[in-house]
Design a protein around this motif. Structure first.
Motif, PDB file in Angstrom:
ATOM      1  N   ALA A  53       0.861  -1.200   0.000  1.00  0.00           N
ATOM      2  CA  ALA A  53       0.000   0.000   0.000  1.00  0.00           C
ATOM      3  C   ALA A  53       0.892   1.243   0.000  1.00  0.00           C
ATOM      4  O   ALA A  53       1.179   1.805   1.054  1.00  0.00           O
ATOM      5  N   PRO A  54       1.343   1.655  -1.169  1.00  0.00           N
ATOM      6  CA  PRO A  54       2.210   2.837  -1.234  1.00  0.00           C
ATOM      7  C   PRO A  54       1.566   4.035  -0.529  1.00  0.00           C
ATOM      8  O   PRO A  54       0.354   4.245  -0.617  1.00  0.00           O
ATOM      9  N   PRO A  55       2.371   4.819   0.186  1.00  0.00           N
ATOM     10  CA  PRO A  55       1.841   5.959   0.947  1.00  0.00           C
ATOM     11  C   PRO A  55       1.072   6.955   0.086  1.00  0.00           C
ATOM     12  O   PRO A  55       1.475   7.253  -1.036  1.00  0.00           O
ATOM     13  N   GLU A  56      -0.037   7.427   0.642  1.00  0.00           N
ATOM     14  CA  GLU A  56      -0.846   8.473  -0.003  1.00  0.00           C
ATOM     15  C   GLU A  56      -0.540   9.841   0.600  1.00  0.00           C
ATOM     16  O   GLU A  56      -0.928  10.849   0.045  1.00  0.00           O
ATOM     17  N   CYS A  57       0.101   9.833   1.775  1.00  0.00           N
ATOM     18  CA  CYS A  57       0.372  11.079   2.483  1.00  0.00           C
ATOM     19  C   CYS A  57       1.563  10.863   3.405  1.00  0.00           C
ATOM     20  O   CYS A  57       2.036   9.742   3.562  1.00  0.00           O
ATOM     21  N   GLU A  58       2.025  11.931   4.028  1.00  0.00           N
ATOM     22  CA  GLU A  58       3.205  11.811   4.889  1.00  0.00           C
ATOM     23  C   GLU A  58       2.950  10.952   6.125  1.00  0.00           C
ATOM     24  O   GLU A  58       3.863  10.319   6.634  1.00  0.00           O
ATOM     25  N   ILE A  59       1.721  10.910   6.608  1.00  0.00           N
ATOM     26  CA  ILE A  59       1.417  10.048   7.760  1.00  0.00           C
ATOM     27  C   ILE A  59       1.646   8.592   7.393  1.00  0.00           C
ATOM     28  O   ILE A  59       2.227   7.830   8.165  1.00  0.00           O
ATOM     29  N   ASP A  60       1.213   8.195   6.199  1.00  0.00           N
ATOM     30  CA  ASP A  60       1.418   6.818   5.748  1.00  0.00           C
ATOM     31  C   ASP A  60       2.910   6.485   5.685  1.00  0.00           C
ATOM     32  O   ASP A  60       3.327   5.406   6.108  1.00  0.00           O
ATOM     33  N   GLY A 150      -1.599  15.298  20.558  1.00  0.00           N
ATOM     34  CA  GLY A 150      -0.695  15.921  19.599  1.00  0.00           C
ATOM     35  C   GLY A 150      -0.293  15.015  18.459  1.00  0.00           C
ATOM     36  O   GLY A 150       0.741  15.218  17.823  1.00  0.00           O
ATOM     37  N   ILE A 151      -1.108  14.002  18.186  1.00  0.00           N
ATOM     38  CA  ILE A 151      -0.831  13.058  17.103  1.00  0.00           C
ATOM     39  C   ILE A 151      -1.594  13.513  15.866  1.00  0.00           C
ATOM     40  O   ILE A 151      -2.792  13.799  15.926  1.00  0.00           O
ATOM     41  N   GLN A 152      -0.886  13.571  14.755  1.00  0.00           N
ATOM     42  CA  GLN A 152      -1.507  14.005  13.506  1.00  0.00           C
ATOM     43  C   GLN A 152      -2.598  13.018  13.085  1.00  0.00           C
ATOM     44  O   GLN A 152      -2.400  11.796  13.117  1.00  0.00           O
ATOM     45  N   VAL A 153      -3.746  13.543  12.681  1.00  0.00           N
ATOM     46  CA  VAL A 153      -4.886  12.726  12.260  1.00  0.00           C
ATOM     47  C   VAL A 153      -4.770  12.453  10.762  1.00  0.00           C
ATOM     48  O   VAL A 153      -4.496  13.365   9.977  1.00  0.00           O
ATOM     49  N   HIS A 154      -4.977  11.211  10.383  1.00  0.00           N
ATOM     50  CA  HIS A 154      -4.889  10.815   8.977  1.00  0.00           C
ATOM     51  C   HIS A 154      -5.900  11.610   8.147  1.00  0.00           C
ATOM     52  O   HIS A 154      -7.043  11.812   8.588  1.00  0.00           O
ATOM     53  N   PRO A 155      -5.523  12.045   6.950  1.00  0.00           N
ATOM     54  CA  PRO A 155      -6.457  12.803   6.104  1.00  0.00           C
ATOM     55  C   PRO A 155      -7.777  12.078   5.828  1.00  0.00           C
ATOM     56  O   PRO A 155      -8.828  12.712   5.762  1.00  0.00           O
ATOM     57  N   ARG A 156      -7.738  10.765   5.690  1.00  0.00           N
ATOM     58  CA  ARG A 156      -8.987  10.026   5.466  1.00  0.00           C
ATOM     59  C   ARG A 156      -9.888  10.100   6.701  1.00  0.00           C
ATOM     60  O   ARG A 156     -11.108  10.187   6.575  1.00  0.00           O
ATOM     61  N   THR A 157      -9.286  10.047   7.881  1.00  0.00           N
ATOM     62  CA  THR A 157     -10.068  10.155   9.114  1.00  0.00           C
ATOM     63  C   THR A 157     -10.656  11.552   9.235  1.00  0.00           C
ATOM     64  O   THR A 157     -11.823  11.715   9.603  1.00  0.00           O
ATOM     65  N   LEU A 158      -9.862  12.556   8.912  1.00  0.00           N
ATOM     66  CA  LEU A 158     -10.373  13.935   8.947  1.00  0.00           C
ATOM     67  C   LEU A 158     -11.510  14.124   7.953  1.00  0.00           C
ATOM     68  O   LEU A 158     -12.486  14.811   8.247  1.00  0.00           O
ATOM     69  N   LYS A 159     -11.390  13.511   6.794  1.00  0.00           N
ATOM     70  CA  LYS A 159     -12.460  13.605   5.797  1.00  0.00           C
ATOM     71  C   LYS A 159     -13.741  12.970   6.342  1.00  0.00           C
ATOM     72  O   LYS A 159     -14.830  13.534   6.199  1.00  0.00           O
ATOM     73  N   ALA A 160     -13.612  11.810   6.972  1.00  0.00           N
ATOM     74  CA  ALA A 160     -14.782  11.158   7.584  1.00  0.00           C
ATOM     75  C   ALA A 160     -15.352  12.034   8.691  1.00  0.00           C
ATOM     76  O   ALA A 160     -16.572  12.183   8.817  1.00  0.00           O
ATOM     77  N   TYR A 161     -14.481  12.630   9.472  1.00  0.00           N
ATOM     78  CA  TYR A 161     -14.906  13.509  10.565  1.00  0.00           C
ATOM     79  C   TYR A 161     -15.670  14.720  10.034  1.00  0.00           C
ATOM     80  O   TYR A 161     -16.743  15.052  10.522  1.00  0.00           O
ATOM     81  N   HIS A 162     -15.128  15.366   9.011  1.00  0.00           N
ATOM     82  CA  HIS A 162     -15.781  16.565   8.470  1.00  0.00           C
ATOM     83  C   HIS A 162     -17.065  16.246   7.711  1.00  0.00           C
ATOM     84  O   HIS A 162     -17.900  17.132   7.517  1.00  0.00           O
ATOM     85  N   ALA A 163     -17.225  14.987   7.319  1.00  0.00           N
ATOM     86  CA  ALA A 163     -18.453  14.575   6.623  1.00  0.00           C
ATOM     87  C   ALA A 163     -19.591  14.232   7.583  1.00  0.00           C
ATOM     88  O   ALA A 163     -20.727  14.038   7.159  1.00  0.00           O
ATOM     89  N   LEU A 164     -19.297  14.174   8.877  1.00  0.00           N
ATOM     90  CA  LEU A 164     -20.329  13.816   9.845  1.00  0.00           C
ATOM     91  C   LEU A 164     -21.441  14.850   9.860  1.00  0.00           C
ATOM     92  O   LEU A 164     -21.173  16.053   9.882  1.00  0.00           O
ATOM     93  N   PRO A 165     -22.690  14.390   9.890  1.00  0.00           N
ATOM     94  CA  PRO A 165     -23.820  15.331   9.946  1.00  0.00           C
ATOM     95  C   PRO A 165     -23.754  16.256  11.156  1.00  0.00           C
ATOM     96  O   PRO A 165     -24.142  17.414  11.064  1.00  0.00           O
ATOM     97  N   CYS A 166     -23.221  15.765  12.260  1.00  0.00           N
ATOM     98  CA  CYS A 166     -23.173  16.595  13.463  1.00  0.00           C
ATOM     99  C   CYS A 166     -22.252  17.789  13.289  1.00  0.00           C
ATOM    100  O   CYS A 166     -22.419  18.800  13.980  1.00  0.00           O
ATOM    101  N   ASN A 167     -21.312  17.735  12.373  1.00  0.00           N
ATOM    102  CA  ASN A 167     -20.408  18.862  12.152  1.00  0.00           C
ATOM    103  C   ASN A 167     -21.141  20.068  11.572  1.00  0.00           C
ATOM    104  O   ASN A 167     -20.709  21.192  11.738  1.00  0.00           O
TER     105      ASN A 167
END
Length: 174
Positions: A53-60, A150-167
């Motif tokens: 699974a080649p990295p998609e971002c620096e966290i990977d 202080g741990i960086q959140v994966h971009p995919r997780t942030l995308k899921a987070y920002h897609a939440l209806p509660c946001n």
């Protein structure tokens, strides 16, 4: 492909994912299958995760363990596994469901709340009656936990987070 302790976790996730799926009128067999398969790449060495699974971002790149969901999907596809619902759930279990696949939600919730972890019992119980609310709580919990340390959140997780209806109403943390 996993160590005995991880295997016990895998079985608990599979059982809980199936239970959550059944309680919500979803395909419990697919949820169980995804639960059984979700961590097949979890104990692979970093170089193998990066190869599969080649990295998609620096966290990977910096934390190859974040790739074990995508690496598991790659292995399954190479072995001829074709059920897209299960493949998506396996891939998404590390970073959060990308939407449109409630089985992914069942596996993600089961993985973060299975009894052996000793945390998130409230999310586990909520998932049996309100899958959407449980998923929101699970994603918010993960983001809050990581950010609080202080741990960086994966971009995919942030995308899921920002897609939440509660946001939309800024009520995710209540």
């Amino acid at each position: 492909m996993v160590k005995p302790r991880r295997y016990e976790h895998v079985l608990r996730v599979a059982e809980l994912a199936a239970q959550i799926a059944r309680a919500n009128g979803l395909d419990d067999m697919r949820a169980y299958a995804a639960g059984v398969l979700h961590d097949i790449a979890r104990d692979l060495p970093d170089h193998e995760l990066l190869r599969l699974a080649p990295p998609e971002c620096e966290i990977d790149a910096a934390h190859p363990l974040a790739l074990h969901g995508r690496a598991a999907r790659t292995l399954l596809e190479r072995w001829g596994y074709q059920d897209r619902v299960v493949l998506d759930a396996v891939e998404d279990h590390t970073t959060g469901p990308r939407g449109g696949n409630p089985v992914s939600s069942c596996v993600y919730i089961a993985d973060v709340s299975e009894p052996g972890r000793g945390v998130n019992a409230d999310i586990r119980e909520l998932a049996l009656t309100d899958l959407t609310a449980a998923l929101e709580r699970a994603i918010v919990s993960k983001v809050t936990y990581l950010q609080g340390r202080g741990i960086q959140v994966h971009p995919r997780t942030l995308k899921a987070y920002h897609a939440l209806p509660c946001n939309a109403h800024l009520s995710c943390l209540t």
